[in-house]
Design a protein around this motif. Structure first.
Motif, PDB file in Angstrom:
ATOM      1  N   HIS A  93       0.843  -1.196   0.000  1.00 52.91           N
ATOM      2  CA  HIS A  93       0.000   0.000   0.000  1.00 52.91           C
ATOM      3  C   HIS A  93       0.876   1.243   0.000  1.00 52.91           C
ATOM      4  O   HIS A  93       2.022   1.219   0.478  1.00 52.91           O
ATOM      5  CB  HIS A  93      -0.915   0.036   1.232  1.00 52.91           C
ATOM      6  CG  HIS A  93      -1.864  -1.112   1.315  1.00 52.91           C
ATOM      7  ND1 HIS A  93      -1.478  -2.380   1.717  1.00 52.91           N
ATOM      8  CD2 HIS A  93      -3.194  -1.188   1.030  1.00 52.91           C
ATOM      9  CE1 HIS A  93      -2.529  -3.185   1.688  1.00 52.91           C
ATOM     10  NE2 HIS A  93      -3.583  -2.490   1.279  1.00 52.91           N
ATOM     11  N   ASP A  94       0.349   2.335  -0.524  1.00 53.48           N
ATOM     12  CA  ASP A  94       1.051   3.608  -0.378  1.00 53.48           C
ATOM     13  C   ASP A  94       0.704   4.221   0.977  1.00 53.48           C
ATOM     14  O   ASP A  94      -0.060   3.654   1.760  1.00 53.48           O
ATOM     15  CB  ASP A  94       0.745   4.550  -1.543  1.00 53.48           C
ATOM     16  CG  ASP A  94      -0.714   5.008  -1.586  1.00 53.48           C
ATOM     17  OD1 ASP A  94      -1.422   4.850  -0.566  1.00 53.48           O
ATOM     18  OD2 ASP A  94      -1.136   5.534  -2.635  1.00 53.48           O
ATOM     19  N   TRP A  96      -1.134   6.548   1.815  1.00 55.03           N
ATOM     20  CA  TRP A  96      -2.524   6.936   2.017  1.00 55.03           C
ATOM     21  C   TRP A  96      -3.462   5.736   2.117  1.00 55.03           C
ATOM     22  O   TRP A  96      -4.651   5.886   2.278  1.00 55.03           O
ATOM     23  CB  TRP A  96      -2.988   7.833   0.866  1.00 55.03           C
ATOM     24  CG  TRP A  96      -2.220   9.111   0.818  1.00 55.03           C
ATOM     25  CD1 TRP A  96      -2.404  10.225   1.576  1.00 55.03           C
ATOM     26  CD2 TRP A  96      -1.120   9.402  -0.044  1.00 55.03           C
ATOM     27  NE1 TRP A  96      -1.494  11.203   1.248  1.00 55.03           N
ATOM     28  CE2 TRP A  96      -0.684  10.724   0.251  1.00 55.03           C
ATOM     29  CE3 TRP A  96      -0.447   8.691  -1.036  1.00 55.03           C
ATOM     30  CZ2 TRP A  96       0.379  11.330  -0.403  1.00 55.03           C
ATOM     31  CZ3 TRP A  96       0.608   9.293  -1.673  1.00 55.03           C
ATOM     32  CH2 TRP A  96       1.012  10.600  -1.363  1.00 55.03           C
ATOM     33  N   ASN A  98      -3.757   3.285  -0.306  1.00 53.37           N
ATOM     34  CA  ASN A  98      -4.136   2.722  -1.601  1.00 53.37           C
ATOM     35  C   ASN A  98      -3.304   1.484  -1.899  1.00 53.37           C
ATOM     36  O   ASN A  98      -2.101   1.452  -1.633  1.00 53.37           O
ATOM     37  CB  ASN A  98      -3.917   3.746  -2.713  1.00 53.37           C
ATOM     38  CG  ASN A  98      -4.734   4.997  -2.507  1.00 53.37           C
ATOM     39  OD1 ASN A  98      -5.950   4.936  -2.386  1.00 53.37           O
ATOM     40  ND2 ASN A  98      -4.062   6.140  -2.452  1.00 53.37           N
ATOM     41  N   ARG A  99      -3.927   0.477  -2.475  1.00 58.57           N
ATOM     42  CA  ARG A  99      -3.224  -0.739  -2.852  1.00 58.57           C
ATOM     43  C   ARG A  99      -2.333  -0.441  -4.059  1.00 58.57           C
ATOM     44  O   ARG A  99      -2.812   0.037  -5.094  1.00 58.57           O
ATOM     45  CB  ARG A  99      -4.229  -1.846  -3.200  1.00 58.57           C
ATOM     46  CG  ARG A  99      -3.603  -3.201  -3.422  1.00 58.57           C
ATOM     47  CD  ARG A  99      -3.434  -3.959  -2.133  1.00 58.57           C
ATOM     48  NE  ARG A  99      -2.530  -5.067  -2.267  1.00 58.57           N
ATOM     49  CZ  ARG A  99      -2.578  -6.159  -1.531  1.00 58.57           C
ATOM     50  NH1 ARG A  99      -3.512  -6.292  -0.603  1.00 58.57           N
ATOM     51  NH2 ARG A  99      -1.682  -7.115  -1.694  1.00 58.57           N
ATOM     52  N   GLU A 282      -5.377   1.959 -14.631  1.00 57.65           N
ATOM     53  CA  GLU A 282      -5.849   1.369 -13.379  1.00 57.65           C
ATOM     54  C   GLU A 282      -5.101   0.071 -13.088  1.00 57.65           C
ATOM     55  O   GLU A 282      -4.841  -0.728 -13.994  1.00 57.65           O
ATOM     56  CB  GLU A 282      -7.357   1.097 -13.468  1.00 57.65           C
ATOM     57  CG  GLU A 282      -7.952   0.474 -12.220  1.00 57.65           C
ATOM     58  CD  GLU A 282      -9.425   0.133 -12.380  1.00 57.65           C
ATOM     59  OE1 GLU A 282      -9.966  -0.569 -11.504  1.00 57.65           O
ATOM     60  OE2 GLU A 282     -10.014   0.534 -13.406  1.00 57.65           O
TER      61      GLU A 282
END
Length: 592
Positions: A93-94, A96, A98-99, A282
């Motif tokens: 994950h980052d 924040w 997010n994957r 994406e």
């Protein structure tokens, strides 16, 4: 006369110790070999130079010498070492939340693989006619010094074999064969060069891929077109994306741009191309769960992944996934042979270098009779592996005919034997360096850890033996082509002829058992499969050497591997082996 000083603490004088009066340089380095850098690894590899001259006389020797100097340079070896000492790191994950599923590599790794891809170690066989042997030599030179990057290079090379002739070739083909490197994780429509990985095995099945549980279902799009920008987008089953749900126990090189994967359809196990990034940018539903803590090299990543509705595009016919992906597997099996042979060359080169520069008992180690016998035997193994590897690579130049029939069975036989010889060979080379070889500061400890993967990857020993037995029983053309190769070496040496007669009788019994379908006979046939495959492998290597290699190399191999006085351990050589000649070949032009 001793000198004296005054000690204020004790109020009395005392003499200096003798070593203070006459300092001994305890940290002067003596009797250690210098770094093996600044060499041309191609020019020094006599077996590779001669085999390539035979199988690829039009090869670009200037480029091969350039590669040889590159991988033998201080800078390349520094990058290889840095990549090994700084393994890839997974970020799921980052910051924040997010994957992202990013795998971060040391810059040295990127420089190493970039050099290999720019040199066409993945693509030359596809971009130039009849260039499989030359491509093999280039791949071997890079893999000799840094084997980790060889995994994605090999799979990128092999993926093209599965995709060519399909609707996917137009999109992926130019990107797979580009002599460039682009590690960015972006929409592949923005990239001119890509790398490929593979994900077949699952927790419950391992090599039994037909037991896979990953499922694929067509994407329902309610009459709208599937996503554009990838091969096969359009109407109809072949062009519709599928959603893959499941897991893969081993996903090699998860940093790749796309993968070939197996998943179940109603029709049976099928093959799909699965990109990491979808058209438009994406991320696809390929979730890296963890990186494997491998025994071998640490520079490359291998992973366990989950597929959460990952988009994949069907390759080949539904239910024919194994047949489709086997084209990739056959190529990566060949690269296992190439990688093992490259590792043998690294081991011999390091052992020869060390013993040439190390003195013991009044002479160079390389001049000691026992050590010379070991070096000669290690070189003999590397010679046989190298000549056989290039022989098989050149057989891939033919799309059909006797060469194609031969390579189907011979690649499996050679993969079984050469890759199994790798770890023991690496150990003996390591021992030539003594305690230095046992430390990670020198390259042979890594090589010793690395060699077993070649035997495990793309079918471990029993799987390969079963493949050979099936080919002998069900593919008479392959068996006939193999026999033709072995028969071509008859008449050169009696030891070879006797070994051939034994193997021919065993093959005849095996054919009879297969034809009769008698369960007991078939069970006996399978139980003795390793004995048969080992004999065929030694005969295959000997036949290649007898008909193509220098006479003394071939004669020495037959005496040492097929003769009645053959030894078990390296260095236990019978009389008649050309020890001096083999040692000179191990050292290239370095001796003297």
């Amino acid at each position: 006369m001793a000198s004296f000083n005054h000690s204020p603490s004790h109020g009395r004088v005392r003499p200096h110790p003798p070593w203070e009066a006459c300092p001994v340089p305890t940290h002067t380095v003596l009797n250690q070999s210098p770094p093996r850098t600044g060499v041309d690894e191609f020019g020094l590899n006599t077996a590779l130079v001669e085999a390539l001259a035979h199988y690829a006389p039009a090869a670009d020797v200037t480029e091969l010498h350039r590669i040889g100097r590159l991988v033998g340079s201080v800078e390349f070896q520094r990058d290889a070492r840095a990549a090994e000492r700084n393994p890839p790191v997974l970020s799921t994950h980052d910051r924040w939340g997010n994957r992202v599923d990013d795998v971060d590599f040391h810059p040295g790794y990127h420089r190493v693989i970039a050099e290999a891809l720019h040199a066409g170690a993945h693509s030359l066989a596809w971009t130039q006619p009849r260039a499989n042997a030359e491509r093999a030599a280039r791949f071997m030179l890079f893999a000799q010094v840094e084997p980790g990057h060889g995994c994605p290079v090999s799979m990128t090379h092999a993926a093209y074999a599965a995709l060519r002739g399909t609707e996917h070739e137009a999109y992926w083909g130019p990107r797979l064969t580009a002599a460039a490197y682009d590690p960015r994780l972006v929409d592949t429509a923005q990239k001119s060069a890509v790398t490929f990985g593979m994900a077949m095995t699952e927790k419950q099945g391992g090599s039994d891929v037909r037991a896979n549980t990953t499922r694929a279902v067509p994407v329902a799009h309610s009459g709208s077109a599937p996503p554009a920008g990838l091969p096969g987008s359009g109407d109809g089953l072949p062009g519709r994306p599928f959603e893959l749900t499941g897991h893969k126990w081993f996903c090699s090189a998860p940093q790749s741009d796309a993968f070939l994967m197996l998943a179940q359809l109603d029709e049976g196990l099928s093959c799909f191309v699965v990109p990491r990034v979808l058209p438009g940018g994406e991320r696809n539903g390929v979730r890296i769960q963890r990186l494997k803590d491998k025994l071998g090299n640490k520079s490359n990543a291998s992973s366990e992944i989950e597929l959460e509705g990952a988009a994949g595009w069907l390759v080949g016919d539904p239910g024919r996934g194994v047949r489709t992906i086997i084209e990739m597997v056959n190529r990566t099996r060949l690269d296992c042979i190439l990688g093992s042979a490259a590792g043998m060359r690294q081991g011999v080169a390091e052992a020869a270098w060390h013993t040439q520069h190390r003195f013991a008992f009044g002479a160079r180690l390389s001049e000691q009779p026992l050590m010379r016998a070991v070096l000669a035997d290690l070189q003999l193994e590397a010679e046989a592996a190298t000549w056989t590897a290039l022989h098989l690579a050149s057989a891939h130049d033919a799309e059909s005919g006797d060469d194609a029939d031969f390579r189907r069975i011979a690649t499996a036989i050679a993969k079984y034997w050469i890759c199994k010889r790798g770890p023991e060979h690496a150990y003996e080379c390591l021992e030539c360096l003594g305690g230095n070889g046992y430390t990670e500061s020198f390259p042979l400890a890594m090589r010793y850890r690395e060699q077993p993967v070649m035997a495990v990857w793309e079918g471990s020993g029993n799987v390969i033996v079963l493949d050979v037995l099936r080919a002998l029983a069900k593919d008479p053309r392959s068996a006939k082509a193999l026999l033709a190769q072995l028969e071509g070496a008859l008449g050169y040496m009696p030891d070879y002829d006797r070994a051939f007669d034994v193997a021919a009788r065993e093959l005849a019994r095996a054919s009879t058992a297969a034809a009769d379908g008698e369960p007991a006979a078939l069970a006996e046939f399978a139980a003795a499969g390793r004995v048969l495959v080992e004999r065929l492998a030694l005969l295959l290597q000997a036949s290649v050497l007898l008909t193509r290699a220098p006479g003394e190399v071939a004669r020495s191999f037959v005496l040492a591997r097929l003769g009645p006085d053959r030894g078990r351990e390296y260095g236990a050589l019978p009389g008649g082996v050309d020890i001096d000649g083999l040692v000179a070949r191990a050292m290239g032009c370095e001796e003297g």
